[in-house]
Design an enzyme around this catalytic site. Structure first.
Site, PDB file in Angstrom:
ATOM      1  N   ARG A   1       1.898   5.296  12.543  1.00  0.00           N
ATOM      2  CA  ARG A   1       1.085   5.389  11.336  1.00  0.00           C
ATOM      3  C   ARG A   1      -0.087   4.414  11.453  1.00  0.00           C
ATOM      4  NH1 ARG A   1       1.575   0.841  10.180  1.00  0.00           N
ATOM      5  NH2 ARG A   1       0.053   1.043   8.527  1.00  0.00           N
TER       6      ARG A   1
ATOM      7  N   ARG B   1      -1.410  15.115   9.218  1.00  0.00           N
ATOM      8  CA  ARG B   1      -1.695  14.352   7.996  1.00  0.00           C
ATOM      9  C   ARG B   1      -3.187  14.550   7.666  1.00  0.00           C
ATOM     10  NH1 ARG B   1       0.386   8.274   7.727  1.00  0.00           N
ATOM     11  NH2 ARG B   1       0.265   8.652   5.486  1.00  0.00           N
TER      12      ARG B   1
ATOM     13  N   GLN C   1       4.994  -0.804   3.680  1.00  0.00           N
ATOM     14  CA  GLN C   1       4.366  -1.192   4.946  1.00  0.00           C
ATOM     15  C   GLN C   1       4.017  -2.681   4.960  1.00  0.00           C
ATOM     16  OE1 GLN C   1       3.634   1.557   3.223  1.00  0.00           O
ATOM     17  NE2 GLN C   1       2.903   3.226   4.502  1.00  0.00           N
TER      18      GLN C   1
ATOM     19  N   ASP D   1      -8.597   4.411   5.944  1.00  0.00           N
ATOM     20  CA  ASP D   1      -8.210   5.677   6.587  1.00  0.00           C
ATOM     21  C   ASP D   1      -9.394   6.604   6.761  1.00  0.00           C
ATOM     22  OD1 ASP D   1      -5.598   4.606   5.287  1.00  0.00           O
ATOM     23  OD2 ASP D   1      -5.048   6.010   6.879  1.00  0.00           O
TER      24      ASP D   1
ATOM     25  N   LYS E   1      -4.689   2.941   1.727  1.00  0.00           N
ATOM     26  CA  LYS E   1      -3.347   3.060   1.132  1.00  0.00           C
ATOM     27  C   LYS E   1      -3.381   2.918  -0.387  1.00  0.00           C
ATOM     28  CE  LYS E   1      -0.280   3.836   2.659  1.00  0.00           C
ATOM     29  NZ  LYS E   1       0.195   5.248   2.623  1.00  0.00           N
TER      30      LYS E   1
HETATM   31  O1  MRU Z   1       0.394   5.824   5.311  1.00  0.00           O
HETATM   32  P1  MRU Z   1      -0.021   4.844   6.355  1.00  0.00           P
HETATM   33  O2  MRU Z   1       0.964   3.759   6.583  1.00  0.00           O
HETATM   34  O3  MRU Z   1      -0.442   5.543   7.640  1.00  0.00           O
HETATM   35  O4  MRU Z   1      -1.334   4.168   5.762  1.00  0.00           O
HETATM   36  C1  MRU Z   1      -2.034   3.245   6.558  1.00  0.00           C
HETATM   37  C2  MRU Z   1      -3.152   2.572   5.855  1.00  0.00           C
HETATM   38  O5  MRU Z   1      -3.485   2.882   4.736  1.00  0.00           O
HETATM   39  C3  MRU Z   1      -3.918   1.549   6.651  1.00  0.00           C
HETATM   40  O6  MRU Z   1      -4.428   0.568   5.805  1.00  0.00           O
HETATM   41  C4  MRU Z   1      -5.079   2.221   7.371  1.00  0.00           C
HETATM   42  O7  MRU Z   1      -4.652   3.347   8.096  1.00  0.00           O
HETATM   43  C5  MRU Z   1      -5.777   1.291   8.285  1.00  0.00           C
HETATM   44  S1  MRU Z   1      -4.825   0.933   9.724  1.00  0.00           S
HETATM   45  C6  MRU Z   1      -5.728  -0.061  10.761  1.00  0.00           C
END
Ligand code: MRU
Length: 349
Positions: free
Chosen positions: A41, A84, A191, A232, A243
């Site tokens: 992830r 995703r 996370q 993201d 997130k």
């Molecule tokens: O759902 P996730 O755990 O994949 O979400 C990840 C995030 O929101 C991170 O902050 C983002 O991908 C940046 S990772 C360098």
């Protein structure tokens, strides 16, 4: 994450921090499933994993005709792309792999496989370098004796390198600054509590976890010097999808006069999307909220909302730290320039 002679080896992040279990993915379907259940992830890590998923697709495809080979492999790439929806690094990596397929069309499948592997390795290497570079740029924004609040995990676990938001912290620490991390636990999948805490502990950076809903109080007490988060997808105007729970942090940062920074490679910037309103936001299963880690916390029969990401308007973002430098408002101009420089650097590297 590691490419081991035809197999993609992933640390299964769903098992952390209790167990360090490695998954061996031998097909693109296994990679897509690992992305969907968050075994791998974080936006950059998903992109790199999908690129290796494309290599697995090509390796598993034994069509005799070059035309059939391209059709079969690109079908698997579309399956990976759909794993995703929010992190743009996933379609970005898939498009790069499709570009390679176009460039080598007509060659025999063995040559096409070799070209795809080279591209996946290039994507991985570029991400490692981007993490180093953006960490160094971002470290300049962190004062000595700083408490940095972060959300989710934007560290080594989320990239091929040392991370984005956490790379900034690691680089500041390496430069001799006294820096500690406050990590939001990041409901519902934790996370922050599970991954950021685990990773910071391994890196020797002092870390303290707080409930997401404690952040406002902690900020109001003046206990936070900087907020640094990952992303993201970043729209052309600087709106940032990250997130769920990032947006309220940015609002709180504005209220309490704390700089709110976003750290991300230029591969996370999507210039094709004008504003954050166009960014697709993943909705995950309600069970992740009603039964975290298998333990039901709501009355039976009650459902839950579970958007996995939110969008922070660019007005709340003090700066966006990339491997090409630091973007400031107006982001429409600064991001376009850095992305141009980023793709130039990737071509010449
Ligand atoms: O759902 P996730 O755990 O994949 O979400 C990840 C995030 O929101 C991170 O902050 C983002 O991908 C940046 S990772 C360098």
């Amino acid at each position: 994450m590691r490419w081991d002679d035809g197999t993609l080896v992933l640390l299964d992040q769903t098992k952390l921090p209790d167990e360090e279990v490695y998954l061996r993915c031998e097909s693109p379907e296994e990679v897509a499933a690992a992305i969907q259940r968050l075994s791998v992830r974080g936006a950059p890590a998903i992109g790199v994993a999908a690129a290796y998923g494309a290599v697995l697709a090509a390796n598993g495809c034994r069509e005799p005709e070059p035309g059939d080979f391209r059709r079969a492999v690109s079908g698997k790439l579309e399956m990976l792309r759909a794993a995703r929806p929010t992190a743009v690094n996933l379609p970005w990596a898939i498009d790069r792999m499709l570009g390679v397929l176009d460039r080598v069309a007509g060659r025999d499948p063995a040559a096409q496989r070799a070209a795809l592997l080279e591209e996946a390795q290039a994507i991985e290497r570029e991400d490692v370098d981007a993490c180093e570079a953006l960490g160094r740029f971002g470290a300049e924004l962190i004062p000595d004796r700083a408490t940095v609040l972060t959300h989710c995990n934007a560290g080594a676990l989320a990239t091929a390198g040392r991370g984005t938001a956490l790379a900034v912290v690691y680089a500041a620490a390496a430069a001799g600054k006294d820096v500690r991390v406050l990590s939001d636990e990041t409901r519902p999948l934790l996370q922050g509590a599970r991954l950021t805490a685990w990773e910071c502990q391994k890196m020797g950076v002092p870390v303290t976890v707080l409930c997401d809903n404690a952040a406002g109080w902690i900020l109001s007490r003046g206990d936070v010097d900087r907020i640094v988060v990952g992303a993201d997808r970043i729209a052309a105007n600087g709106d940032v999808a990250n997130k769920i729970g990032t947006y309220p942090l940015a609002v709180l940062a504005r209220e309490h006069g704390v700089p709110f920074y976003v750290a991300a490679p230029t591969s996370t910037v999507d210039l094709a999307v004008a504003t954050g309103r166009e960014i697709p936001i993943e909705e995950r299963s309600p069970e992740e909220v009603t039964s975290p880690r298998g333990l039901r916390v709501t009355p039976e029969g009650v459902s839950a909302l579970n958007p996995a990401f939110d969008v922070t308007p660019h007005e709340l973002v003090a700066a966006i730290i990339t491997e090409q430098g630091i973007a400031e408002a107006p982001y429409v101009e600064s991001l376009a320039r850095l992305v141009r420089e980023g793709s130039g650097a990737a071509r010449s590297g």
